[in-house]
Design an enzyme around this catalytic site. Structure first.
Site, PDB file in Angstrom:
ATOM      1  NE  ARG A 172      -5.177   5.943  -2.352  1.00 28.44           N
ATOM      2  CZ  ARG A 172      -6.068   5.480  -1.476  1.00 28.44           C
ATOM      3  NH1 ARG A 172      -6.464   6.232  -0.481  1.00 28.44           N
ATOM      4  NH2 ARG A 172      -6.561   4.262  -1.606  1.00 28.44           N
ATOM      5  CB  ILE A 178      -1.765   9.853  10.657  1.00 27.58           C
ATOM      6  CG1 ILE A 178      -1.143   9.078  11.839  1.00 27.58           C
ATOM      7  CG2 ILE A 178      -0.690  10.435   9.740  1.00 27.58           C
ATOM      8  CD1 ILE A 178      -0.274   9.858  12.768  1.00 27.58           C
ATOM      9  CB  SER A 229      -4.854   1.453  14.292  1.00 27.74           C
ATOM     10  OG  SER A 229      -5.655   2.493  14.806  1.00 27.74           O
ATOM     11  N   GLY A 240       0.824  -1.223   0.000  1.00 24.35           N
ATOM     12  CA  GLY A 240       0.000   0.000   0.000  1.00 24.35           C
ATOM     13  C   GLY A 240       0.845   1.256   0.000  1.00 24.35           C
ATOM     14  CE1 TYR A 242      -8.120   0.418  10.133  1.00 24.45           C
ATOM     15  CE2 TYR A 242      -8.298   1.340  12.344  1.00 24.45           C
ATOM     16  CZ  TYR A 242      -7.638   1.256  11.128  1.00 24.45           C
ATOM     17  OH  TYR A 242      -6.508   1.996  10.909  1.00 24.45           O
ATOM     18  CG  ASN A 261       1.040   1.402   4.929  1.00 27.68           C
ATOM     19  OD1 ASN A 261       0.810   2.129   5.890  1.00 27.68           O
ATOM     20  ND2 ASN A 261       0.585   1.676   3.706  1.00 27.68           N
ATOM     21  CB  ALA A 273     -11.324  -7.551  15.102  1.00 26.50           C
ATOM     22  CG  ASP A 301      -6.693  -7.837  -3.077  1.00 31.84           C
ATOM     23  OD1 ASP A 301      -6.382  -7.395  -1.950  1.00 31.84           O
ATOM     24  OD2 ASP A 301      -7.825  -8.256  -3.364  1.00 31.84           O
TER      25      ASP A 301
HETATM   26  P1  NAP Z   1      -4.820   5.479   2.712  1.00 32.38           P
HETATM   27  O1  NAP Z   1      -4.409   6.910   2.558  1.00 32.38           O
HETATM   28  O2  NAP Z   1      -6.238   5.124   2.488  1.00 32.38           O
HETATM   29  O3  NAP Z   1      -3.865   4.572   1.776  1.00 32.38           O
HETATM   30  C1  NAP Z   1      -4.044   3.179   1.756  1.00 32.38           C
HETATM   31  C2  NAP Z   1      -2.982   2.521   0.899  1.00 32.38           C
HETATM   32  O4  NAP Z   1      -3.221   1.110   0.946  1.00 32.38           O
HETATM   33  C3  NAP Z   1      -3.047   2.922  -0.559  1.00 32.38           C
HETATM   34  O5  NAP Z   1      -1.758   2.920  -1.107  1.00 32.38           O
HETATM   35  C4  NAP Z   1      -3.913   1.808  -1.187  1.00 32.38           C
HETATM   36  O6  NAP Z   1      -3.634   1.558  -2.580  1.00 32.38           O
HETATM   37  C5  NAP Z   1      -3.438   0.624  -0.373  1.00 32.38           C
HETATM   38  N1  NAP Z   1      -4.434  -0.445  -0.363  1.00 32.38           N
HETATM   39  C6  NAP Z   1      -5.741  -0.383   0.028  1.00 32.38           C
HETATM   40  N2  NAP Z   1      -6.334  -1.579  -0.133  1.00 32.38           N
HETATM   41  C7  NAP Z   1      -5.384  -2.410  -0.660  1.00 32.38           C
HETATM   42  C8  NAP Z   1      -5.367  -3.766  -1.072  1.00 32.38           C
HETATM   43  N3  NAP Z   1      -6.454  -4.542  -0.974  1.00 32.38           N
HETATM   44  N4  NAP Z   1      -4.217  -4.274  -1.576  1.00 32.38           N
HETATM   45  C9  NAP Z   1      -3.106  -3.519  -1.686  1.00 32.38           C
HETATM   46  N5  NAP Z   1      -3.042  -2.217  -1.307  1.00 32.38           N
HETATM   47  C10 NAP Z   1      -4.170  -1.678  -0.811  1.00 32.38           C
HETATM   48  O7  NAP Z   1      -4.484   4.954   4.183  1.00 32.38           O
HETATM   49  P2  NAP Z   1      -3.490   5.534   5.319  1.00 32.38           P
HETATM   50  O8  NAP Z   1      -4.264   6.474   6.167  1.00 32.38           O
HETATM   51  O9  NAP Z   1      -2.201   5.974   4.722  1.00 32.38           O
HETATM   52  O10 NAP Z   1      -3.274   4.205   6.194  1.00 32.38           O
HETATM   53  C11 NAP Z   1      -2.160   3.355   5.997  1.00 32.38           C
HETATM   54  C12 NAP Z   1      -2.124   2.333   7.128  1.00 32.38           C
HETATM   55  O11 NAP Z   1      -2.036   3.023   8.387  1.00 32.38           O
HETATM   56  C13 NAP Z   1      -3.376   1.469   7.209  1.00 32.38           C
HETATM   57  O12 NAP Z   1      -3.032   0.155   7.590  1.00 32.38           O
HETATM   58  C14 NAP Z   1      -4.187   2.143   8.307  1.00 32.38           C
HETATM   59  O13 NAP Z   1      -5.076   1.251   8.931  1.00 32.38           O
HETATM   60  C15 NAP Z   1      -3.087   2.606   9.238  1.00 32.38           C
HETATM   61  N6  NAP Z   1      -3.487   3.688  10.119  1.00 32.38           N
HETATM   62  C16 NAP Z   1      -3.821   4.920   9.634  1.00 32.38           C
HETATM   63  C17 NAP Z   1      -4.180   5.920  10.521  1.00 32.38           C
HETATM   64  C18 NAP Z   1      -4.522   7.313  10.065  1.00 32.38           C
HETATM   65  O14 NAP Z   1      -4.863   8.144  10.926  1.00 32.38           O
HETATM   66  N7  NAP Z   1      -4.438   7.627   8.777  1.00 32.38           N
HETATM   67  C19 NAP Z   1      -4.222   5.666  11.888  1.00 32.38           C
HETATM   68  C20 NAP Z   1      -3.898   4.407  12.347  1.00 32.38           C
HETATM   69  C21 NAP Z   1      -3.509   3.424  11.456  1.00 32.38           C
HETATM   70  P3  NAP Z   1      -4.479   2.309  -3.749  1.00 32.38           P
HETATM   71  O15 NAP Z   1      -3.957   3.744  -3.766  1.00 32.38           O
HETATM   72  O16 NAP Z   1      -4.152   1.581  -4.994  1.00 32.38           O
HETATM   73  O17 NAP Z   1      -5.923   2.230  -3.348  1.00 32.38           O
END
Ligand code: NAP
Length: 248
Positions: free
Chosen positions: A16, A189, A143, A13, A156, A91, A158, A64
């Site tokens: 983004r 974040i 998280s 991932g 989420y 990630n 779980a 995926d």
């Molecule tokens: P995001 O901006 O939505 O980006 C998600 C990334 O994961 C994208 O690159 C997306 O690819 C990829 N992705 C989604 N589904 C996928 C799949 N089935 N197979 C492969 N890649 C996939 O998310 P983020 O906020 O950066 O979060 C990143 C991680 O941090 C996640 O695990 C999230 O749970 C964790 N997290 C985030 C926060 C927060 O506040 N943002 C807090 C705690 C934990 P595409 O661009 O191709 O869709």
């Protein structure tokens, strides 16, 4: 001590938000970086160019994260291209939030397979090259919701709590082989994932953060660099909160 010169990394991932920042900071620290994505082919090309502009090699794979056979293909290809893999960052993640009374089976399954089964898929396939090298660092992005829980996020929470238990177990399995497994638990974040929240919800979240503000994607990438580098060589099975004090 924080240099990753000569190392190779894979980030799931990486197109983004937090994943993109991790890819770019790993490259800035001297690693060649491979990353996966689900749909964002254009963004993947752009990030590849940014890694190359830093002076490092890049590989991008549409994969995926829930697909175990594809995970194996990706890791086999990286080892074929670069001869070794040193760092894995799990990630990729999604949310499908709703209260349990309204949560469908597919909302539960999608979040569990994308967020948790993916960590099994990529960790399992990486263990072979790590064992061969007698070294490796796996960093799993959980998280604070996996620690504290959150109404409307049973699926989420779980998946993210599962990652913490998985990481500790794998850390125990692999420690004697010099393969470390650690978890980062980000708080709130600013990314597209959190951008879906209303201003009212965002204000309430900010009020619950002792440091009074949302974190930046670079705050998470900094933790990844630490856990990937020799600076953390005696740390395994740990969960590091990067959350402005939110879940203490
Ligand atoms: P995001 O901006 O939505 O980006 C998600 C990334 O994961 C994208 O690159 C997306 O690819 C990829 N992705 C989604 N589904 C996928 C799949 N089935 N197979 C492969 N890649 C996939 O998310 P983020 O906020 O950066 O979060 C990143 C991680 O941090 C996640 O695990 C999230 O749970 C964790 N997290 C985030 C926060 C927060 O506040 N943002 C807090 C705690 C934990 P595409 O661009 O191709 O869709």
């Amino acid at each position: 001590m924080f240099s990753l010169n000569g190392k190779t990394a894979l980030v799931t991932g990486g197109t983004r938000g937090i994943g993109r920042a991790i890819v770019l900071e790993l490259a800035a620290a001297g690693a060649d970086v491979a990353f996966t994505y689900a749909r964002s082919a254009e963004a993947a090309e752009e990030i590849k160019k940014q890694v190359e502009a830093i002076g490092q090699k890049a590989l991008a794979y549409q994969a995926d994260a829930a697909d175990a056979a594809r995970a194996d293909e990706v890791i086999t290809d990286i080892v074929k291209e670069w001869a070794h893999l040193d760092i894995l960052v799990n990630n990729a993640g999604i949310t499908k939030d709703t209260l349990i009374m309204r949560m469908s089976e597919s909302q539960w399954d999608d979040v569990i397979t994308t967020n948790l089964k993916s960590v099994f898929n990529y960790s399992k396939s990486s263990v072979r090259p790590f064992m061969k090298a007698r070294a490796g660092s796996i960093i799993n992005i959980s998280s604070v919701v996996g620690l504290s829980g959150n109404a409307g996020q049973t699926n989420y929470a779980a998946s993210k709590a599962g990652i913490i238990g998985f990481s500790k177990s794998l850390a125990k399995e692999l420690a004697s082989r010099n393969i470390r497994v650690n978890t980062i638990a980000p708080g709130y974040i600013t990314t597209e994932m959190t951008g879906q929240l209303s201003d009212k919800v965002m204000d309430a979240i900010k009020a619950s953060i002792p440091m009074g503000k949302a974190g930046d994607v670079k705050d998470i990438a900094a933790g990844v660099i630490f856990l990937a580098s020799d600076a953390s060589r005696y740390i395994t099975g740990e969960t590091i909160r990067i959350d402005g004090g939110m879940a203490m």
